[in-house]
Design an enzyme around this catalytic site. Structure first.
Site, short mmCIF file in Angstrom:
data_model
loop_
_atom_site.label_atom_id
_atom_site.label_comp_id
_atom_site.label_asym_id
_atom_site.label_seq_id
_atom_site.Cartn_x
_atom_site.Cartn_y
_atom_site.Cartn_z
N GLU A 118 62.89 -25.57 41.39
CA GLU A 118 62.03 -24.42 41.65
C GLU A 118 62.85 -23.22 42.12
OE1 GLU A 118 59.03 -23.52 41.06
OE2 GLU A 118 58.04 -25.38 40.53
N GLU A 148 61.05 -4.29 30.97
CA GLU A 148 59.94 -4.20 30.02
C GLU A 148 59.77 -5.55 29.32
OE1 GLU A 148 63.75 -3.54 28.29
OE2 GLU A 148 62.79 -2.26 29.76
N LEU A 149 58.59 -5.74 28.77
CA LEU A 149 58.32 -7.01 28.10
C LEU A 149 59.22 -7.15 26.87
CD1 LEU A 149 54.42 -7.10 28.23
CD2 LEU A 149 56.03 -8.34 29.67
N HIS A 150 59.80 -8.33 26.75
CA HIS A 150 60.67 -8.61 25.62
C HIS A 150 60.49 -10.08 25.26
CE1 HIS A 150 64.25 -9.30 23.19
NE2 HIS A 150 64.32 -7.98 23.04
N LYS A 189 62.03 -17.18 30.66
CA LYS A 189 61.17 -17.54 31.78
C LYS A 189 60.34 -18.78 31.46
CE LYS A 189 59.56 -13.94 34.20
NZ LYS A 189 58.96 -12.62 34.51
#
Length: 121
Positions: A65, A81-83, A90
């Site tokens: 964890e 930013e979203l990629h 992740k």
């Protein structure tokens, strides 16, 4: 070897543990689960080796964890930013936590079911 730097590294490590407890819901869930398992272990006559396995499983869950949380932060820093690759990194780290959690449940059941079978059934 610089003894001051050596002891300072422990301070940083404890800060990381405090941070993950404060910021990660899953880590807090695993702490609660560990408390329940330890209470069940005290109420069950575990052998020395069973205790070793239980402690290693709990500590392993905490470690994975911590690694997952650190990977999430590094990915967020590198890719604010979203990629798609950031999401994959992740998701993979979270998947590792899930695989280990399933493993701990299976091993826990292997240890506890025989001990409780006379009590429950």
């Amino acid at each position: 070897m610089n003894i001051r730097k050596f002891f300072k590294s422990f301070v940083f490590a404890f800060q990381g543990i405090i941070l993950v407890i404060k910021s990660e819901q899953n880590f807090r869930f695993h702490v609660l689960a560990a408390v329940v398992v330890l209470l069940a272990s005290f109420l069950t006559s575990l052998s020395k080796w069973e205790w070793i396995i239980i402690v290693m499983l709990i500590c392993g869950m905490f470690m994975i964890e911590l690694v997952n949380a650190s990977i999430e932060r590094v990915v967020d820093l590198a890719s604010p930013e979203l990629h798609p690759l950031a999401k994959q990194a992740k998701d993979l780290a979270a998947g590792a936590c899930l695989v280990y959690a399933i493993c701990t449940i299976i091993v826990g059941l292997i240890i506890f079911i025989p001990k409780w079978s006379g009590i429950l059934f």
